[in-house]
Scaffold this active site. Structure first.
Site, PDB file in Angstrom:
ATOM      1  N   ASN A   1       0.815  -1.224   0.000  1.00 28.58           N
ATOM      2  CA  ASN A   1       0.000   0.000   0.000  1.00 28.58           C
ATOM      3  C   ASN A   1       0.841   1.263   0.000  1.00 28.58           C
ATOM      4  O   ASN A   1       1.941   1.291   0.542  1.00 28.58           O
ATOM      5  CB  ASN A   1      -0.922   0.036   1.223  1.00 28.58           C
ATOM      6  N   MET A   2       0.250   2.305  -0.563  1.00 29.17           N
ATOM      7  CA  MET A   2       0.893   3.620  -0.648  1.00 29.17           C
ATOM      8  C   MET A   2       1.525   4.049   0.685  1.00 29.17           C
ATOM      9  O   MET A   2       2.654   4.494   0.753  1.00 29.17           O
ATOM     10  CB  MET A   2      -0.229   4.604  -1.043  1.00 29.17           C
ATOM     11  N   LYS A   3       0.771   3.883   1.781  1.00 32.68           N
ATOM     12  CA  LYS A   3       1.267   4.461   3.043  1.00 32.68           C
ATOM     13  C   LYS A   3       2.409   3.661   3.669  1.00 32.68           C
ATOM     14  O   LYS A   3       3.171   4.197   4.467  1.00 32.68           O
ATOM     15  CB  LYS A   3       0.136   4.690   4.032  1.00 32.68           C
ATOM     16  N   GLY A   4       2.541   2.397   3.340  1.00 29.41           N
ATOM     17  CA  GLY A   4       3.708   1.631   3.767  1.00 29.41           C
ATOM     18  C   GLY A   4       3.718   1.206   5.216  1.00 29.41           C
ATOM     19  O   GLY A   4       2.669   0.960   5.812  1.00 29.41           O
TER      20      GLY A   4
END
Ligand code: B12
Length: 247
Positions: free
Chosen positions: A127-130
Site C-alpha cells: 500500500n501507498m502508506k507503507g
C-alpha cells in the site's frame, strides 16, 4: 565495552543474562501450575527465577511471564546471517534506475495464499502508506502493483500473473500452525513450475515466521520476516531483476 564473542542478554546491567520468557501450560490455574512453570524454567537452565505474571486462560490453561538469568553466551562473530542481498538505494534513485534500465514499470502481484486471511503485513509492503514511516511499493513510480488480497488460490494468482505479465509475485504467509504455510507455499511453487512460468518471474514470500533460508529451501527467490520495510523489498526486486534480466 561489548565483547562480540561473548554476547549475553541484558536486563539491568551488561551481561547479567536476564531473560523474559512467556508460555502457556495446559494446567489449571493454581499452585501446581506455578511450580511446574518454575521447574520448567530451571530445566531450561535459568537461575533466579521469578514468576512475574500468571493468568488463568480458562479451560485448564495458564499463561506465564517469567524472569530468569542465564549463563549462556553466544559468539556473534561465528554467526552467518542468511538474508536477501541488495544495496539500499532511495526511492528516487530506484525510480530513476527503473526508468533508465527497464523503460517501463515493474509489475508485481501480491496475495495471501491458501487459507491465510492476514492481509496487514502484505498491505504494509504494497500500500501507498507503507510501514514504519517507509512508503509502500504503490508510492514508487517504478512499480505497478496488483494486490489481490486474502485467501487466493494458486490458480487465481497464476491467472493474474499471466494477464498482467507480472515480473514478481509477492505472497504472504502469517499462519504457521501445523506448518500450513509450507503446504501453501509448496503448492504455489509446484504450480508455477507446472505452468512453465517459475523461471520467468521472481517469487517472494513474507511473514513474521518466514526466513530467507526457508524461502530458498522451498524454491522461492527470497523470504522476508518480521520488521521488513517496503523499501527493502523494492530494492531487492529491482536489483534482482536487473541481475536476471528476465524479459
Ligand atoms: C490482526 C490479526 C488477525 C486478524 C487479521 C486481519 C487482517 N485483515 O489481516 C484476524 C482477526 C482476521 C485474525 C485471524 C486469525 N488469526 Co491472527 N493475528 C492477528 C495479529 C493480532 C496481528 C497480525 C498483524 O497484522 N501484524 C502486523 C503486520 C504489519 O506484521 P506482519 O504480518 O508480521 O508483517 C510484516 C512482516 O512479516 C512482513 N511481511 C508479511 N507479509 C509479507 C509479504 C511479503 C511479500 C513480504 C515481502 C513481507 C511480508 O512485512 C510486514 C512488515 O514488516 C497476530 C498477532 C500479532 N501480534 O502478530 C495474530 C496471529 C498472526 N493470528 C493467529 C491466529 C492463530 C489466527 C487464527 C487462526 C485465529 C483463529 N483460531 O481463528 C485466525 C486465522 C484466520 C485465517 N484464516 O487466516 C496467530 C498465528 C499463530 C501461528 N504461528 O500460526 C497469531 C500470531 C496470534 C497468536 N499469537 O496466536 N488474526
Amino acid at each position: 565495552m561489548i565483547d562480540l564473542r561473548n554476547i549475553r542478554p541484558y536486563g539491568d546491567q551488561t551481561n547479567d543474562g536476564a531473560v523474559q520468557l512467556s508460555f502457556t501450560l495446559p494446567l489449571e490455574y493454581g499452585p501446581l501450575a506455578r511450580e511446574v512453570a518454575k521447574k520448567f524454567c530451571e530445566n531450561l537452565g535459568f537461575q533466579d527465577i521469578v514468576i512475574a505474571t500468571m493468568e488463568d486462560l480458562g479451560e485448564n490453561f495458564t499463561f506465564f511471564v517469567v524472569y530468569g538469568k542465564t549463563n549462556m553466551s553466544i559468539d556473534a562473530t561465528a554467526i552467518k546471517v542468511v538474508a536477501p542481498k541488495f544495496k539500499k538505494m532511495s526511492r528516487d534513485q530506484l525510480d530513476e534506475l527503473v526508468e533508465k534500465e527497464f523503460g517501463r514499470k515493474i509489475v508485481v502481484v501480491g496475495a495471501t495464499v491458501g487459507t491465510d486471511a492476514h492481509t496487514v503485513g502484505l498491505d504494509s509492503i504494497l500500500n501507498m502508506k507503507g510501514f514504519h514511516g517507509d512508503y509502500g511499493l504503490e508510492r514508487y513510480r517504478a512499480f505497478k502493483v496488483y494486490n489481490l488480497g486474502a485467501q487466493i488460490l494458486p490458480l487465481e494468482l497464476i491467472k493474474k500473473v499471466r494477464e498482467v505479465h507480472a515480473d514478481a509475485i509477492l505472497v504472504s504467509q502469517v499462519v504457521t500452525q501445523k506448518n500450513v504455510h509450507i503446504k501453501h507455499l509448496t503448492e504455489l511453487i509446484d504450480m508455477l513450475y507446472a505452468e512453465g512460468i517459475r523461471d520467468s518471474l521472481l517469487a517472494i514470500v513474507g511473514g513474521p515466521r518466514i526466513t530467507h533460508e526457508l524461502a530458498l529451501e522451498l524454491g522461492y527467490d527470497a523470504g522476508f520476516g518480521a520488521g521488513t520495510l517496503p523499501s527493502d523489498v523494492a530494492n531487492f526486486i529491482v536489483q534482482e531483476l536487473l541481475k536476471k534480466r528476465f524479459r
